[in-house]
Design an enzyme around this catalytic site. Structure first.
Site, PDB file in Angstrom:
ATOM      1  CE  LYS A 149      -0.716   0.131   4.992  1.00  0.00           C
ATOM      2  NZ  LYS A 149      -1.391  -0.625   6.046  1.00  0.00           N
TER       3      LYS A 149
ATOM      4  NE  ARG B 186      -6.171  -0.144  11.438  1.00  0.00           N
ATOM      5  CZ  ARG B 186      -5.193  -0.291  10.547  1.00  0.00           C
ATOM      6  NH1 ARG B 186      -4.380   0.737  10.278  1.00  0.00           N
ATOM      7  NH2 ARG B 186      -5.010  -1.432   9.926  1.00  0.00           N
TER       8      ARG B 186
HETATM    9  C1  PLP Z   1      -0.638  -1.352   6.717  1.00  0.00           C
HETATM   10  C2  PLP Z   1      -1.037  -2.672   7.235  1.00  0.00           C
HETATM   11  C3  PLP Z   1      -0.081  -3.681   7.365  1.00  0.00           C
HETATM   12  C4  PLP Z   1       1.389  -3.456   7.078  1.00  0.00           C
HETATM   13  O1  PLP Z   1       1.933  -2.649   8.081  1.00  0.00           O
HETATM   14  P1  PLP Z   1       3.484  -2.290   8.154  1.00  0.00           P
HETATM   15  O2  PLP Z   1       3.664  -1.638   9.462  1.00  0.00           O
HETATM   16  O3  PLP Z   1       3.775  -1.407   7.000  1.00  0.00           O
HETATM   17  O4  PLP Z   1       4.221  -3.581   8.070  1.00  0.00           O
HETATM   18  C5  PLP Z   1      -0.510  -4.921   7.793  1.00  0.00           C
HETATM   19  N1  PLP Z   1      -1.808  -5.165   8.088  1.00  0.00           N
HETATM   20  C6  PLP Z   1      -2.756  -4.213   7.993  1.00  0.00           C
HETATM   21  C7  PLP Z   1      -4.164  -4.541   8.328  1.00  0.00           C
HETATM   22  C8  PLP Z   1      -2.405  -2.927   7.565  1.00  0.00           C
HETATM   23  O5  PLP Z   1      -3.346  -1.993   7.474  1.00  0.00           O
END
Ligand code: PLP
Length: 343
Positions: A18, A113
């Site tokens: 992302k 969250r």
């Molecule tokens: C963004 C996200 C991740 C990845 O997080 P990082 O800290 O970049 O490794 C994993 N799971 C969810 C649900 C996320 O929103």
């Protein structure tokens, strides 16, 4: 390196694209490096990956919008979910498309969250198992994103025991137990028991080489895989203090600092629209003085090199600056194939 280390502990890696807006070059590099699949929070990014002919498994890692369930079913194999209403609509969309959609149920373990409260998990699973075009792939959780709650042996053991009790209660097998994101690395690599956790979803650690709890470098990883280059458009001697009646600046800041005489001040053609100025690490001797939408003002008085108009200046970025730079259409993304000399 992370894939090898985590695989040894029975944990697969989902590469989270992302922050790169689903950049196919990066996704392909990760797939060559052995990630078990990809994940992204935006269906638009997943569309980008599919258009680039990436056929690997892709998980939508944010709960699908009701308005996008058809795309989700068409473009992904699995999505992370926490709302029964959404899962019901996914089942209906999957039925229409004559396919089945996998669901990982997210569980709230304290970061506040996404996630189902643990005491409501069994009733949710009972309802999910009744849906004709949904397969329950597993359970997961996400910590350290909203409230900074650290993954620990306690909350990870809770996730493991929820997987066990669902298997007992329903006579099913919980294939995937996805323990979290880059913030789980210290826990996962510490050598302790990882229980039923067999997947992590990693973005920041793969891109920036650091773990997000204390922003320490993960041993053996590079922290300079990504560099931001900006061009100098003005370079002059100017006083350190503004003059005139001083009110708020464009972004609501009130200028501060002491009068330290004349400084060498340069402007780079990049601004809030492209980066989070607080998330840039400038070269040695360069201080960031401020930014507006399109200008980044730096002081190079302490630098051995002075800038001329047209010079390029390189910065390292934190996650926030990286995310915004990747999102800005004004920042060109250039991929180079510099393989690491030591590997
Ligand atoms: C963004 C996200 C991740 C990845 O997080 P990082 O800290 O970049 O490794 C994993 N799971 C969810 C649900 C996320 O929103």
């Amino acid at each position: 390196m992370l894939v090898a280390r985590l695989n040894r502990r029975g944990i697969s890696v989902t590469g989270v694209t992302k922050a790169t807006l689903g950049l196919p070059d990066i996704a392909n590099a990760w797939l060559r490096a052995g990630v078990s699949g990809l994940g992204d929070s935006r269906i638009e990014n997943i569309d980008t990956l599919r258009r680039a002919k990436i056929e690997a498994s892709i998980v939508l890692i944010r709960s699908p919008m009701l308005s996008q369930v058809d795309e989700v079913v068409a473009l992904t194999d699995v999505s992370l979910n926490s709302e029964l209403e959404v899962i019901r609509k996914l089942s209906f969309a999957a039925q229409q498309a004559n396919r089945s959609h996998g669901v990982v149920l997210m569980i709230e373990l304290g970061d506040l969250r996404e996630g189902i409260m643990p005491d409501l998990l069994e009733s949710t699973v009972a309802a999910v198992l009744r849906l004709s075009h949904i397969s329950l792939e597993g359970i997961g959780t996400n910590l350290a994103c909203r409230s900074g709650v650290s993954p620990s042996s306690t909350n990870m053991a809770e996730l493991s025991s929820l997987a066990d009790s669902l298997e007992t209660a329903f006579g099913i097998s919980i294939k995937t137990v996805s323990g979290g994101n880059s913030a789980n690395l210290n826990w996962a690599l510490s050598g302790g028991d990882t229980g039923r956790i067999n997947n992590l979803r990693l973005g920041e650690a793969l891109l920036l080489g650091c773990e997000p709890l204390h922003r320490q470098t993960v041993e053996g990883l590079y922290t300079d895989a990504i560099t931001l280059v900006a061009e100098v458009i003005e370079s002059k001697q100017k006083p350190s203090q503004p003059w005139g009646d001083i009110a708020q600046s464009a972004f609501g800041e009130v200028p501060q600092g002491d009068d330290i005489g004349n400084r060498v001040q340069s402007i780079l053609a990049i601004g809030h629209q492209d980066i989070d100025p607080g998330g840039l690490r400038p070269p040695q001797g360069i201080d960031i003085l401020g930014a507006s939408s399109d200008h980044l003002v730096v002081d190079s008085s302490n630098s051995p090199n002075q800038f001329d108009v047209g010079d390029e200046v390189s910065f390292q970025l934190n996650y926030s600056a990286l995310l915004r730079a990747m999102t800005s259409p004004y920042v060109a993304k250039v991929i180079t194939n510099r393989e690491s000399p030591s590997s």
